[in-house]
Design an enzyme around this catalytic site. Structure first.
Site: not given
Ligand code: PMP
Length: 372
Positions: A196, A121, A229, A167, A34, A199, A171
């Site tokens: 969120d 997520h 990311k 989101e 990422n 990404h 992702s």
């Molecule tokens: N939200 C989303 C949409 C994610 O893809 C991720 C990471 N995979 C997170 C939150 C968590 O973030 P972090 O990797 O900083 O713990």
């Protein structure tokens, strides 16, 4: 006592389903991280780290924020981030997972409703499980479905506050959310919109401030931006009204009872955020996204309008075999399997970063085409 049996049978069931995971080393050209802007290993951030160490910024915060852990570097990051992203207040967490969990466990109250995208997520799910609000899923990115869930809940006598959780860029699907429609939905229901931007931060929106930055300002929003990311660091920033930040400082257990994030990381993150003022990396990535869309769409990898592309496969074993074949050719492409994605929808996730060149994309297209 045979303590091992339940764990062994659980793992055996995963293996039977083709879902057993093993940690594997990085290999080949990066089509899986990422690190969208290629910042994680950039001189810019190395220099920021060296400069911060030289002026005495500590590595460890040495305590929770409410005790001695509130290093000035962390406060400086929060202030700069709030100014750059346009939030009333910002809190720095050691990860996006911790921030989402803390928020959903703490802020929506008993009697409230959290209506969330069906593909939201895992960290939001864990937070909701710890929280006291009622929770309901709505079909992926379907504003009418969210609307119906809220109307239904009100119809059943729900009187609390409504929190809409989405989101901005998913992702594992690469699709962007029609945020203006969700903002209108939130306004119509006097709800709070929690976005969120893990990404999208650094990549999309004006100056990489995320897709929510394309909307007119509003005070009914909470925005998660992760630093691990596109920003090449670690941690997350939660932007929100000051009242909610004050509430979290007093009530969010993962904030209160956890060692504050590293001040050194805060210093590096400030440099990463400042670097977004320059557009070169973002423009280079957008050009790579366009290039990849043109090259990969004809071979079963449709354009998503983002840096995350998918080759849908279906079966777990086939997805893994395809990923391994590409890895053997020098491409770091990973198979994404349940439970990360729904059963029967295993896929190859192709993540575009500045760690790959247009030539690398062409070579990947060739390799993928040969597999088909
Ligand atoms: N939200 C989303 C949409 C994610 O893809 C991720 C990471 N995979 C997170 C939150 C968590 O973030 P972090 O990797 O900083 O713990």
């Amino acid at each position: 006592m045979n303590w091992a049996a339940p764990f062994e049978s659980n793992l055996a069931a995963l293996a039977d389903a083709g879902s057993l995971r093993r940690l594997s080393p990085r290999r080949g050209v990066d089509f899986s991280s990422n690190d969208y802007l290629g910042l994680a290993d950039a001189p810019l951030l190395r220099e920021a780290a060296g400069e911060a160490l030289a002026r005495g910024v500590p590595i460890g915060s040495c305590g929770s924020r409410l005790l001695r852990g509130n290093d000035p570097e962390i406060e400086a990051l929060e202030a700069e981030a709030a100014a750059f992203f346009g939030d009333e207040a910002t809190l720095f967490f050691s990860s996006g997972f911790a921030a989402n969990t803390a928020f959903f466990a703490t802020v929506p109250q008993r009697g409230d409703l959290v209506v969330h995208d069906a593909l939201i997520h895992a960290s939001v799910h864990d937070g909701m499980r710890l929280g006291r609000a009622e929770t309901r899923a709505a079909a992926h990115q379907d504003v009418a479905a969210f609307d119906a869930v809220i109307a239904d809940w009100r119809g059943q006598g729900g009187t609390g506050r409504v929190w809409i959780a989405v989101e901005s860029l998913y992702s594992m699907d690469g699709d962007k959310t029609p945020l203006a429609n969700f903002a209108a939905l939130a306004d119509r229901h006097e709800a709070m919109l929690v976005v969120d931007e893990a990404h999208a931060t650094g990549v999309w929106g004006p100056l990489g401030r995320g897709l929510s930055a394309e909307l007119p300002r509003a005070d009914n929003r909470v925005i998660l931006r992760t630093l691990g990311k596109a920003l090449g660091c670690e941690g997350a920033l939660l932007g929100m009204p000051r009242l909610l930040a004050d509430f979290m400082v007093n009530r969010a257990r993962p904030f209160i009872f956890s060692t504050a994030p590293s001040p050194l990381m805060a210093a590096i993150a400030r440099a990463a955020i400042r670097s977004l003022e320059a557009s070169e990396r973002r423009e280079q990535l957008h050009a790579l996204v366009d290039h990849a869309a043109a090259k990969l769409a004809p071979i079963g990898v449709p354009a998503t309008g983002s840096q995350i592309l998918l080759r849908h496969v279906g079966g777990n074993a086939r997805a893994v075999a395809m990923a391994e074949a590409l890895q053997a050719q020098g491409f770091d492409v990973r198979a994404i399997r349940p439970p990360t994605v729904p059963q029967g929808t295993a896929r190859l996730r192709i993540s575009l970063t500045l760690n790959a060149t247009p030539d690398d994309v062409d070579a990947l297209a060739q390799g993928l085409g040969d597999l088909a």
